[in-house]
Design a protein around this motif. Structure first.
Motif, PDB file in Angstrom:
ATOM      1  N   ARG A   1      11.276  -2.665   8.017  1.00  0.00           N
ATOM      2  CA  ARG A   1       9.835  -2.484   8.190  1.00  0.00           C
ATOM      3  C   ARG A   1       9.635  -1.772   9.518  1.00  0.00           C
ATOM      4  N   PRO A   2       8.673  -0.881   9.577  1.00  0.00           N
ATOM      5  CA  PRO A   2       8.501  -0.112  10.808  1.00  0.00           C
ATOM      6  C   PRO A   2       8.156  -0.971  12.031  1.00  0.00           C
ATOM      7  N   ASP A   3       7.579  -2.123  11.825  1.00  0.00           N
ATOM      8  CA  ASP A   3       7.156  -2.965  12.950  1.00  0.00           C
ATOM      9  C   ASP A   3       8.193  -4.023  13.349  1.00  0.00           C
ATOM     10  N   VAL A   4       9.378  -3.989  12.747  1.00  0.00           N
ATOM     11  CA  VAL A   4      10.412  -4.990  13.047  1.00  0.00           C
ATOM     12  C   VAL A   4      11.668  -4.284  13.552  1.00  0.00           C
ATOM     13  N   LYS A   5      12.081  -4.618  14.754  1.00  0.00           N
ATOM     14  CA  LYS A   5      13.324  -4.093  15.332  1.00  0.00           C
ATOM     15  C   LYS A   5      14.461  -5.009  14.892  1.00  0.00           C
ATOM     16  N   ILE A   6      15.382  -4.459  14.147  1.00  0.00           N
ATOM     17  CA  ILE A   6      16.506  -5.224  13.617  1.00  0.00           C
ATOM     18  C   ILE A   6      17.689  -5.088  14.564  1.00  0.00           C
ATOM     19  N   GLU A   7      18.343  -6.213  14.836  1.00  0.00           N
ATOM     20  CA  GLU A   7      19.499  -6.230  15.725  1.00  0.00           C
ATOM     21  C   GLU A   7      20.728  -5.678  14.997  1.00  0.00           C
ATOM     22  N   ASP A   8      21.295  -4.605  15.564  1.00  0.00           N
ATOM     23  CA  ASP A   8      22.466  -3.967  14.963  1.00  0.00           C
ATOM     24  C   ASP A   8      23.643  -4.928  14.846  1.00  0.00           C
ATOM     25  N   GLU A   9      23.788  -5.825  15.808  1.00  0.00           N
ATOM     26  CA  GLU A   9      24.905  -6.774  15.788  1.00  0.00           C
ATOM     27  C   GLU A   9      24.848  -7.672  14.553  1.00  0.00           C
ATOM     28  N   VAL A  10      23.656  -8.085  14.151  1.00  0.00           N
ATOM     29  CA  VAL A  10      23.510  -8.917  12.950  1.00  0.00           C
ATOM     30  C   VAL A  10      23.922  -8.116  11.719  1.00  0.00           C
ATOM     31  N   LEU A  11      23.496  -6.860  11.658  1.00  0.00           N
ATOM     32  CA  LEU A  11      23.865  -6.004  10.516  1.00  0.00           C
ATOM     33  C   LEU A  11      25.372  -5.843  10.409  1.00  0.00           C
ATOM     34  N   ARG A  12      26.018  -5.619  11.546  1.00  0.00           N
ATOM     35  CA  ARG A  12      27.480  -5.450  11.541  1.00  0.00           C
ATOM     36  C   ARG A  12      28.192  -6.760  11.204  1.00  0.00           C
ATOM     37  N   ARG A  13      27.780  -7.823  11.865  1.00  0.00           N
ATOM     38  CA  ARG A  13      28.465  -9.115  11.693  1.00  0.00           C
ATOM     39  C   ARG A  13      28.463  -9.558  10.232  1.00  0.00           C
ATOM     40  N   PHE A  14      27.335  -9.370   9.550  1.00  0.00           N
ATOM     41  CA  PHE A  14      27.220  -9.857   8.175  1.00  0.00           C
ATOM     42  C   PHE A  14      27.322  -8.735   7.143  1.00  0.00           C
ATOM     43  N   ARG A  15      27.684  -7.545   7.601  1.00  0.00           N
ATOM     44  CA  ARG A  15      27.866  -6.386   6.717  1.00  0.00           C
ATOM     45  C   ARG A  15      26.686  -6.225   5.748  1.00  0.00           C
ATOM     46  N   MET A  16      25.494  -6.176   6.325  1.00  0.00           N
ATOM     47  CA  MET A  16      24.276  -6.032   5.535  1.00  0.00           C
ATOM     48  C   MET A  16      24.058  -4.566   5.155  1.00  0.00           C
ATOM     49  N   THR A  17      23.631  -4.366   3.930  1.00  0.00           N
ATOM     50  CA  THR A  17      23.347  -3.035   3.415  1.00  0.00           C
ATOM     51  C   THR A  17      21.842  -2.824   3.372  1.00  0.00           C
ATOM     52  N   ARG A  18      21.405  -1.687   3.910  1.00  0.00           N
ATOM     53  CA  ARG A  18      19.973  -1.372   3.909  1.00  0.00           C
ATOM     54  C   ARG A  18      19.569  -0.854   2.546  1.00  0.00           C
ATOM     55  N   LEU A  19      18.490  -1.390   2.025  1.00  0.00           N
ATOM     56  CA  LEU A  19      17.933  -0.958   0.754  1.00  0.00           C
ATOM     57  C   LEU A  19      16.776  -0.011   1.052  1.00  0.00           C
ATOM     58  N   CYS A  20      16.886   1.215   0.615  1.00  0.00           N
ATOM     59  CA  CYS A  20      15.820   2.194   0.830  1.00  0.00           C
ATOM     60  C   CYS A  20      14.751   2.003  -0.248  1.00  0.00           C
ATOM     61  N   TYR A  21      13.541   1.809   0.203  1.00  0.00           N
ATOM     62  CA  TYR A  21      12.442   1.650  -0.759  1.00  0.00           C
ATOM     63  C   TYR A  21      11.167   2.295  -0.223  1.00  0.00           C
ATOM     64  N   GLU A  22      11.220   2.935   0.926  1.00  0.00           N
ATOM     65  CA  GLU A  22      10.032   3.422   1.597  1.00  0.00           C
ATOM     66  C   GLU A  22       9.180   4.350   0.732  1.00  0.00           C
ATOM     67  N   THR A  23       9.784   5.084  -0.175  1.00  0.00           N
ATOM     68  CA  THR A  23       9.027   6.021  -1.000  1.00  0.00           C
ATOM     69  C   THR A  23       8.296   5.333  -2.150  1.00  0.00           C
ATOM     70  N   SER A  24       8.411   4.025  -2.256  1.00  0.00           N
ATOM     71  CA  SER A  24       7.775   3.326  -3.379  1.00  0.00           C
ATOM     72  C   SER A  24       6.323   2.984  -3.130  1.00  0.00           C
ATOM     73  N   GLY A  25       5.795   3.236  -1.930  1.00  0.00           N
ATOM     74  CA  GLY A  25       4.386   2.962  -1.652  1.00  0.00           C
ATOM     75  C   GLY A  25       4.208   1.858  -0.641  1.00  0.00           C
ATOM     76  N   GLU A  26       2.963   1.482  -0.418  1.00  0.00           N
ATOM     77  CA  GLU A  26       2.635   0.433   0.531  1.00  0.00           C
ATOM     78  C   GLU A  26       3.290  -0.872   0.135  1.00  0.00           C
ATOM     79  N   VAL A  27       3.674  -1.652   1.140  1.00  0.00           N
ATOM     80  CA  VAL A  27       4.393  -2.896   0.873  1.00  0.00           C
ATOM     81  C   VAL A  27       3.459  -4.003   0.423  1.00  0.00           C
ATOM     82  N   SER A  28       2.326  -4.170   1.068  1.00  0.00           N
ATOM     83  CA  SER A  28       1.439  -5.273   0.666  1.00  0.00           C
ATOM     84  C   SER A  28       0.013  -4.807   0.519  1.00  0.00           C
TER      85      SER A  28
END
Length: 160
Positions: A133-160
């Protein structure tokens, strides 16, 4: 091997953003998405009752019409006072032995994930997907530690 995405949450209320994210995960992985509404979330209070949230979820999925979406009542029917995601993922890992399991979390949960009950076990049973989300800064260390994959969905429209 089939792909299954577990999408847990309070869904209080379910909204178009949840549906768009689930649809993006389904399309990205050619997967079925199982919505797992929490009866009692360990870190969030709800406004609607579990029954009301389940009713809203059923209505939203019926209106959406996706054949790849379903609802699990695993947590709703649990006798436990609080449900932990590690128990839910363990249940599905045993139930869906021939499937590749993923789980989907929002950007707001990524940084908190290390404090979840047994996050290493969760990730040993299912692959974590996250949405940014544009308003949330995600910690890179968490992404690396848990091998999280980013799901691209931004082109699907407004979130809420």
């Amino acid at each position: 091997m089939e792909n299954v995405v577990l999408f847990g949450g309070t869904f209080d209320p379910i909204h178009n953003g949840h549906l768009r994210i689930a649809r993006a995960a389904s399309m990205f992985l050619n997967a079925d998405v199982i919505f797992v509404p929490a009866k009692n979330h360990p870190n969030k209070e709800t406004i609607a009752s579990p029954e009301q949230r389940l009713s809203m979820l059923r209505f939203a999925l019926k209106a959406d019409g996706s054949s790849s979406f379903s609802i699990s009542l695993f947590e709703m029917k649990s006798k436990e006072q609080v449900n932990y995601w590690v128990d839910t993922v363990s249940y599905f890992a045993a139930k869906c032995k021939h499937a590749k399991l993923y789980f989907l979390i929002g950007a707001d949960e990524v940084n908190a994930f290390p404090s979840w009950k047994d996050p290493e076990r969760i990730c040993s049973l299912a692959t974590p997907l996250y949405v940014s989300r544009p308003d949330v800064k995600i910690e890179d260390e968490v992404l690396r530690r848990f091998r999280m994959t980013r799901l691209c969905y931004e082109t699907s429209g407004e979130v809420s």
